[in-house]
Each structure stands twice: as C-alpha cells, then as structure tokens.
Design a protein around this motif. Structure first.
Motif, PDB file in Angstrom:
ATOM      1  N   LYS A 154     -43.096 -17.055  31.868  1.00 47.20           N
ATOM      2  CA  LYS A 154     -43.620 -16.287  30.746  1.00 47.20           C
ATOM      3  C   LYS A 154     -42.981 -16.769  29.438  1.00 47.20           C
ATOM      4  O   LYS A 154     -41.777 -16.990  29.365  1.00 47.20           O
ATOM      5  CB  LYS A 154     -43.307 -14.803  30.954  1.00 47.20           C
ATOM      6  CG  LYS A 154     -43.860 -13.912  29.885  1.00 47.20           C
ATOM      7  CD  LYS A 154     -43.530 -12.460  30.155  1.00 47.20           C
ATOM      8  CE  LYS A 154     -44.032 -11.589  29.032  1.00 47.20           C
ATOM      9  NZ  LYS A 154     -43.630 -10.215  29.183  1.00 47.20           N
ATOM     10  N   TYR A 155     -43.796 -16.924  28.405  1.00 45.24           N
ATOM     11  CA  TYR A 155     -43.308 -17.355  27.096  1.00 45.24           C
ATOM     12  C   TYR A 155     -42.524 -16.205  26.457  1.00 45.24           C
ATOM     13  O   TYR A 155     -43.014 -15.091  26.351  1.00 45.24           O
ATOM     14  CB  TYR A 155     -44.483 -17.764  26.201  1.00 45.24           C
ATOM     15  CG  TYR A 155     -44.054 -18.420  24.917  1.00 45.24           C
ATOM     16  CD1 TYR A 155     -43.753 -19.768  24.879  1.00 45.24           C
ATOM     17  CD2 TYR A 155     -43.951 -17.681  23.749  1.00 45.24           C
ATOM     18  CE1 TYR A 155     -43.360 -20.381  23.703  1.00 45.24           C
ATOM     19  CE2 TYR A 155     -43.560 -18.288  22.559  1.00 45.24           C
ATOM     20  CZ  TYR A 155     -43.270 -19.635  22.546  1.00 45.24           C
ATOM     21  OH  TYR A 155     -42.880 -20.236  21.378  1.00 45.24           O
ATOM     22  N   ARG A 156     -41.288 -16.480  26.077  1.00 46.80           N
ATOM     23  CA  ARG A 156     -40.427 -15.468  25.449  1.00 46.80           C
ATOM     24  C   ARG A 156     -39.893 -15.976  24.129  1.00 46.80           C
ATOM     25  O   ARG A 156     -39.767 -17.186  23.930  1.00 46.80           O
ATOM     26  CB  ARG A 156     -39.269 -15.127  26.385  1.00 46.80           C
ATOM     27  CG  ARG A 156     -39.752 -14.377  27.633  1.00 46.80           C
ATOM     28  CD  ARG A 156     -38.733 -14.377  28.699  1.00 46.80           C
ATOM     29  NE  ARG A 156     -38.838 -15.692  29.358  1.00 46.80           N
ATOM     30  CZ  ARG A 156     -38.216 -16.015  30.449  1.00 46.80           C
ATOM     31  NH1 ARG A 156     -37.409 -15.177  31.022  1.00 46.80           N
ATOM     32  NH2 ARG A 156     -38.368 -17.197  30.995  1.00 46.80           N
ATOM     33  N   ILE A 157     -39.561 -15.046  23.257  1.00 44.22           N
ATOM     34  CA  ILE A 157     -39.035 -15.390  21.926  1.00 44.22           C
ATOM     35  C   ILE A 157     -37.627 -14.817  21.794  1.00 44.22           C
ATOM     36  O   ILE A 157     -37.369 -13.670  22.174  1.00 44.22           O
ATOM     37  CB  ILE A 157     -39.958 -14.848  20.817  1.00 44.22           C
ATOM     38  CG1 ILE A 157     -41.338 -15.500  20.944  1.00 44.22           C
ATOM     39  CG2 ILE A 157     -39.354 -15.105  19.436  1.00 44.22           C
ATOM     40  CD1 ILE A 157     -42.375 -14.939  20.020  1.00 44.22           C
ATOM     41  N   PHE A 158     -36.732 -15.629  21.237  1.00 41.26           N
ATOM     42  CA  PHE A 158     -35.326 -15.252  21.068  1.00 41.26           C
ATOM     43  C   PHE A 158     -34.905 -15.484  19.626  1.00 41.26           C
ATOM     44  O   PHE A 158     -35.309 -16.458  18.993  1.00 41.26           O
ATOM     45  CB  PHE A 158     -34.432 -16.109  21.981  1.00 41.26           C
ATOM     46  CG  PHE A 158     -34.765 -15.969  23.432  1.00 41.26           C
ATOM     47  CD1 PHE A 158     -34.099 -15.044  24.223  1.00 41.26           C
ATOM     48  CD2 PHE A 158     -35.746 -16.750  24.015  1.00 41.26           C
ATOM     49  CE1 PHE A 158     -34.408 -14.904  25.563  1.00 41.26           C
ATOM     50  CE2 PHE A 158     -36.071 -16.624  25.361  1.00 41.26           C
ATOM     51  CZ  PHE A 158     -35.397 -15.694  26.123  1.00 41.26           C
ATOM     52  N   LEU A 159     -34.074 -14.585  19.114  1.00 35.51           N
ATOM     53  CA  LEU A 159     -33.546 -14.701  17.755  1.00 35.51           C
ATOM     54  C   LEU A 159     -32.030 -14.750  17.783  1.00 35.51           C
ATOM     55  O   LEU A 159     -31.393 -14.134  18.621  1.00 35.51           O
ATOM     56  CB  LEU A 159     -33.968 -13.501  16.900  1.00 35.51           C
ATOM     57  CG  LEU A 159     -35.456 -13.275  16.674  1.00 35.51           C
ATOM     58  CD1 LEU A 159     -35.676 -12.006  15.860  1.00 35.51           C
ATOM     59  CD2 LEU A 159     -36.093 -14.464  15.976  1.00 35.51           C
TER      60      LEU A 159
END
Length: 175
Positions: free
Chosen positions: A157-162
């Motif tokens: 699954k495509y995930r976004i991290f900051l």
C-alpha cells in the motif's frame, strides 16, 4: 559511500529502470523521465561504481525525497539508508515528505523518525505536487505495470511520511 549531486547518465537510468521493473513494490517510468529530474543525488560505492539515486523535489514547505532506487546488485547493503541519512544531515532544518509502497523505504524512513500520515491529512501543496507528479509519469505502459503489480503481485500500500525540521537555525535554499 559517496553522495554526489549531478544528473544521471543514460546508462544509470537504464540500470535504475531495469531494477524498478523487477521490483513488485515500485512502478517504473521511462528512463527519459529519470533524465529529466533536476535535483538528483547519486550514490557511488568506495570503488566509484554507481549504486543508486535519490530525487529531491520542492513541494511547498516540504522537500520530497524520492524516488529512491538502488540497483539490484547493491541492494541489501544499507545504501538507501545511507543516502537518506546523508541528505538529512546535510539539510537538518528542512521538512521532508516521502511517499512509498516499498517496505524497504518504509523501514528507512521509520528509522529516521518520519511519521506516517493519512492521505487526507497531507497539505494541499504536497497533494497537488503528488498529483502533478503522477500525471507526469502516466503512460499506457505505466498503467499496465501498476495494474499488474497491484493486482497480480500484491504490491504494498502506498503510504506518505513526513519529517519535520530538526532545528530552526537557518533556512538554506536547495536550488
């Protein structure tokens, strides 16, 4: 490992393209797209051989790290981790964003304290950048590869991290 800011060569782009095509977690785009990137950090091993690359793009207040790709014969040697570490150490005052479906990248950003965010929580500037980025790499072959990897190979699954800035001492521009 040495990290150099320069453009990719055609041979390097072909190596990255082949490695990405063989990975079930990353969707490839044409080698010409790699050649079009402006801010590229190239990793070389101690013998001066090309290992991989990380693209950095400005997205409003954030710097997007990625794509990050290590060619097949150099994977599993912590080069991806070393690239991210060197970039963060060079520019600790920056805010970073990483989007990935690759478990190796997820592990790296977790190690450096990046926080996972839900897609609906990302800022407008990051969302618009990602939308434009996906439109720029769209092609029939890209869509076919995405379908195959998502449906047949169980792509992650495509995930976004900051990652927020480490300090506020200075505000160096990247470009």
């Amino acid at each position: 490992m040495k990290l150099i800011q320069r453009a990719l060569t055609k041979e390097e782009t072909l190596s990255l393209h082949q490695t990405i095509k063989e990975s079930k977690h990353i969707i490839s785009f044409p080698p010409e797209k790699w050649l079009s990137f402006q801010n590229v950090y190239i990793a070389e091993n101690n013998q001066g051989n090309f290992v991989g690359a990380c693209i950095i793009s400005r997205t409003g207040p954030y710097y997007k790290l990625g794509p990050l790709a290590i060619i097949k014969e150099h994977q599993g040697k912590s080069y991806g981790k070393k690239i991210i570490e060197k970039i963060i150490k060079k520019y600790p005052q920056r805010k970073y964003v990483v989007g990935s479906s690759n478990p190796k990248v997820v592990s790296i950003v977790d190690h450096f304290g990046f926080k996972k965010v839900k897609h609906r929580q990302i800022f407008l500037s990051i969302g618009l950048y990602l939308f434009k980025y996906f439109l720029s790499v769209m092609s029939v072959s890209y869509l076919i590869e995405a379908i195959k990897k998502n449906l047949l190979q169980k792509r992650g699954k495509y995930r976004i991290f900051l990652k927020e800035e480490e300090n506020n001492h200075s505000n160096h521009e990247f470009y």
